[in-house]
Design a protein around this motif. Structure first.
Motif, mmCIF file in Angstrom:
data_model
loop_
_atom_site.group_PDB
_atom_site.id
_atom_site.type_symbol
_atom_site.label_atom_id
_atom_site.label_comp_id
_atom_site.label_asym_id
_atom_site.label_seq_id
_atom_site.Cartn_x
_atom_site.Cartn_y
_atom_site.Cartn_z
ATOM 1 N N SER A 82 2.187 -34.502 -26.199
ATOM 2 C CA SER A 82 2.886 -35.225 -25.131
ATOM 3 C C SER A 82 3.731 -36.355 -25.701
ATOM 4 C CB SER A 82 1.898 -35.794 -24.126
ATOM 5 O OG SER A 82 1.099 -34.802 -23.589
ATOM 6 N N LEU A 83 3.203 -37.037 -26.709
ATOM 7 C CA LEU A 83 3.945 -38.124 -27.332
ATOM 8 C C LEU A 83 5.223 -37.604 -27.981
ATOM 9 C CD1 LEU A 83 3.877 -41.161 -27.954
ATOM 10 C CD2 LEU A 83 2.745 -40.578 -30.096
ATOM 11 N N ALA A 84 5.129 -36.472 -28.664
ATOM 12 C CA ALA A 84 6.325 -35.865 -29.261
ATOM 13 C C ALA A 84 7.325 -35.468 -28.180
ATOM 14 C CB ALA A 84 5.932 -34.651 -30.100
ATOM 15 N N PHE A 85 6.817 -34.980 -27.054
ATOM 16 C CA PHE A 85 7.674 -34.590 -25.941
ATOM 17 C C PHE A 85 8.370 -35.797 -25.328
ATOM 18 C CE2 PHE A 85 8.056 -33.586 -21.345
ATOM 19 C CZ PHE A 85 9.007 -32.585 -21.462
ATOM 20 N N VAL A 86 7.652 -36.883 -25.127
ATOM 21 C CA VAL A 86 8.243 -38.101 -24.569
ATOM 22 C C VAL A 86 9.299 -38.657 -25.521
ATOM 23 C CG1 VAL A 86 7.749 -40.511 -23.965
ATOM 24 C CG2 VAL A 86 6.286 -38.689 -23.122
ATOM 25 N N TYR A 87 9.005 -38.618 -26.811
ATOM 26 C CA TYR A 87 9.975 -39.078 -27.804
ATOM 27 C C TYR A 87 11.232 -38.215 -27.753
ATOM 28 C CZ TYR A 87 12.061 -40.284 -32.274
ATOM 29 O OH TYR A 87 12.926 -40.675 -33.249
ATOM 30 N N ALA A 88 11.054 -36.908 -27.619
ATOM 31 C CA ALA A 88 12.203 -36.002 -27.558
ATOM 32 C C ALA A 88 13.012 -36.217 -26.284
ATOM 33 C CB ALA A 88 11.735 -34.553 -27.636
ATOM 34 N N LEU A 89 12.349 -36.562 -25.201
ATOM 35 C CA LEU A 89 13.066 -36.808 -23.942
ATOM 36 C C LEU A 89 13.969 -38.026 -24.021
ATOM 37 C CD1 LEU A 89 10.592 -36.130 -21.010
ATOM 38 C CD2 LEU A 89 12.677 -34.917 -21.556
ATOM 39 N N LYS A 90 13.655 -38.935 -24.904
ATOM 40 C CA LYS A 90 14.476 -40.133 -25.031
ATOM 41 C C LYS A 90 15.759 -39.868 -25.820
ATOM 42 C CE LYS A 90 10.746 -43.405 -24.533
ATOM 43 N NZ LYS A 90 10.025 -44.520 -25.106
ATOM 44 N N LYS A 91 15.848 -38.733 -26.461
ATOM 45 C CA LYS A 91 17.032 -38.381 -27.231
ATOM 46 C C LYS A 91 18.108 -37.848 -26.299
ATOM 47 C CE LYS A 91 15.393 -39.338 -31.246
ATOM 48 N NZ LYS A 91 15.870 -40.463 -31.974
ATOM 49 N N GLU A 92 19.311 -38.308 -26.468
ATOM 50 C CA GLU A 92 20.406 -37.918 -25.586
ATOM 51 C C GLU A 92 20.712 -36.425 -25.677
ATOM 52 O OE1 GLU A 92 25.061 -39.067 -24.823
ATOM 53 O OE2 GLU A 92 23.785 -40.420 -25.965
ATOM 54 N N ALA A 93 20.603 -35.838 -26.856
ATOM 55 C CA ALA A 93 20.890 -34.415 -27.012
ATOM 56 C C ALA A 93 19.925 -33.557 -26.205
ATOM 57 C CB ALA A 93 20.833 -34.025 -28.492
ATOM 58 N N VAL A 94 18.668 -33.940 -26.182
ATOM 59 C CA VAL A 94 17.669 -33.189 -25.411
ATOM 60 C C VAL A 94 17.965 -33.312 -23.921
ATOM 61 C CG1 VAL A 94 15.215 -33.010 -24.863
ATOM 62 C CG2 VAL A 94 15.926 -33.438 -27.210
ATOM 63 N N LEU A 95 18.351 -34.510 -23.484
ATOM 64 C CA LEU A 95 18.687 -34.700 -22.074
ATOM 65 C C LEU A 95 19.892 -33.862 -21.669
ATOM 66 C CD1 LEU A 95 18.181 -38.547 -21.751
ATOM 67 C CD2 LEU A 95 16.687 -36.736 -20.925
ATOM 68 N N LEU A 96 20.876 -33.771 -22.548
ATOM 69 C CA LEU A 96 22.047 -32.939 -22.255
ATOM 70 C C LEU A 96 21.669 -31.463 -22.199
ATOM 71 C CD1 LEU A 96 24.745 -34.762 -24.408
ATOM 72 C CD2 LEU A 96 24.506 -34.774 -21.921
ATOM 73 N N PHE A 97 20.764 -31.039 -23.076
ATOM 74 C CA PHE A 97 20.305 -29.649 -23.058
ATOM 75 C C PHE A 97 19.576 -29.339 -21.754
ATOM 76 C CE2 PHE A 97 16.857 -26.620 -23.841
ATOM 77 C CZ PHE A 97 17.618 -25.497 -24.149
ATOM 78 N N ILE A 98 18.699 -30.234 -21.319
ATOM 79 C CA ILE A 98 17.977 -30.034 -20.054
ATOM 80 C C ILE A 98 18.963 -29.967 -18.896
ATOM 81 C CG2 ILE A 98 16.372 -31.111 -18.421
ATOM 82 C CD1 ILE A 98 14.824 -32.172 -20.848
ATOM 83 N N ALA A 99 19.975 -30.807 -18.925
ATOM 84 C CA ALA A 99 20.984 -30.794 -17.855
ATOM 85 C C ALA A 99 21.747 -29.474 -17.837
ATOM 86 C CB ALA A 99 21.944 -31.963 -18.042
ATOM 87 N N ARG A 100 22.060 -28.944 -19.022
ATOM 88 C CA ARG A 100 22.761 -27.660 -19.080
ATOM 89 C C ARG A 100 21.898 -26.521 -18.557
ATOM 90 N NH1 ARG A 100 24.564 -26.715 -24.879
ATOM 91 N NH2 ARG A 100 23.297 -28.538 -24.991
ATOM 92 N N VAL A 101 20.628 -26.521 -18.906
ATOM 93 C CA VAL A 101 19.725 -25.454 -18.492
ATOM 94 C C VAL A 101 19.473 -25.504 -16.987
ATOM 95 C CG1 VAL A 101 17.345 -24.620 -18.681
ATOM 96 C CG2 VAL A 101 18.616 -25.212 -20.731
ATOM 97 N N THR A 102 19.330 -26.689 -16.446
ATOM 98 C CA THR A 102 19.010 -26.826 -15.026
ATOM 99 C C THR A 102 20.240 -26.977 -14.142
ATOM 100 O OG1 THR A 102 18.755 -29.212 -15.248
ATOM 101 C CG2 THR A 102 16.772 -27.868 -15.513
ATOM 102 N N ASP A 103 21.434 -26.909 -14.715
ATOM 103 C CA ASP A 103 22.694 -27.053 -13.979
ATOM 104 C C ASP A 103 22.745 -28.339 -13.169
ATOM 105 O OD1 ASP A 103 23.730 -24.669 -14.922
ATOM 106 O OD2 ASP A 103 22.770 -23.514 -13.323
ATOM 107 N N SER A 104 22.412 -29.437 -13.799
ATOM 108 C CA SER A 104 22.438 -30.726 -13.120
ATOM 109 C C SER A 104 23.122 -31.750 -14.014
ATOM 110 C CB SER A 104 21.022 -31.182 -12.771
ATOM 111 O OG SER A 104 20.282 -31.376 -13.954
ATOM 112 N N ARG A 105 23.229 -32.956 -13.519
ATOM 113 C CA ARG A 105 23.807 -34.027 -14.315
ATOM 114 C C ARG A 105 22.778 -34.524 -15.323
ATOM 115 N NH1 ARG A 105 25.349 -38.358 -10.085
ATOM 116 N NH2 ARG A 105 23.130 -38.375 -10.312
#
Length: 114
Positions: free
Chosen positions: A53-76
Motif C-alpha cells: 500500500s505504501l508503494a501504491f500511495v507513493y506511486a499515486l503521488k507521481k504525476e505520470a501515474v496520475l496521467l495514466f489513470i486519467a487516460r485509462v478511466t477517460d477522466s481529467r
C-alpha cells in the motif's frame, strides 16, 4: 453501496495478495495449517499489505501515474490523489499506517501470549 472511491479498491487487492502469498509461504515451508495456527503470520500478512500500500500511495503521488489513470478511466487528471481515493471512507494515504499497526498488533499479541 460502494466502499471505495477512485482506485481505493487496490487496498483490498493488496490485502488479498499478501494473504495468498503469506499463506502459501508459511504452509509450504513449515507445515500445512501453520498459517492458521499462529496469529503472528496474520501480522506479517498485514505488514506486507502495508508495504504494498505504501508503494501504491507513493506511486499515486507521481504525476505520470496520475496521467495514466486519467487516460485509462477517460477522466481529467487528479492532482490530489491521496484525498480523492478512499477505501471504507478512509483516504488511501492512511491505509499503510493502519495496516502496519494492525499487523504489529497481531505480532505483539502472539509474542506476549494473549
Amino acid at each position: 453501496m460502494m466502499i471505495w472511491s477512485g482506485v481505493g479498491f487496490f487496498i483490498a487487492v493488496f490485502i488479498s495478495l499478501a494473504y495468498l502469498f503469506c499463506k502459501w509461504l508459511f504452509d509450504t515451508f513449515w507445515a500445512v495449517g501453520y498459517y492458521s495456527a499462529h496469529s503472528w503470520t496474520l501480522g506479517v500478512t498485514f505488514i506486507l499489505a502495508a508495504v504494498l500500500s505504501l508503494a501504491f500511495v507513493y506511486a499515486l503521488k507521481k504525476e505520470a501515474v496520475l496521467l495514466f489513470i486519467a487516460r485509462v478511466t477517460d477522466s481529467r487528471p487528479m492532482y490530489q490523489a491521496e484525498i480523492s481515493h478512499k477505501f471504507f471512507f478512509v483516504p488511501v494515504r492512511y491505509w499503510p499506517l493502519i495496516l502496519f499497526l494492525t499487523g504489529a498488533g497481531f505480532c505483539i499479541r502472539e509474542v506476549s501470549g494473549y
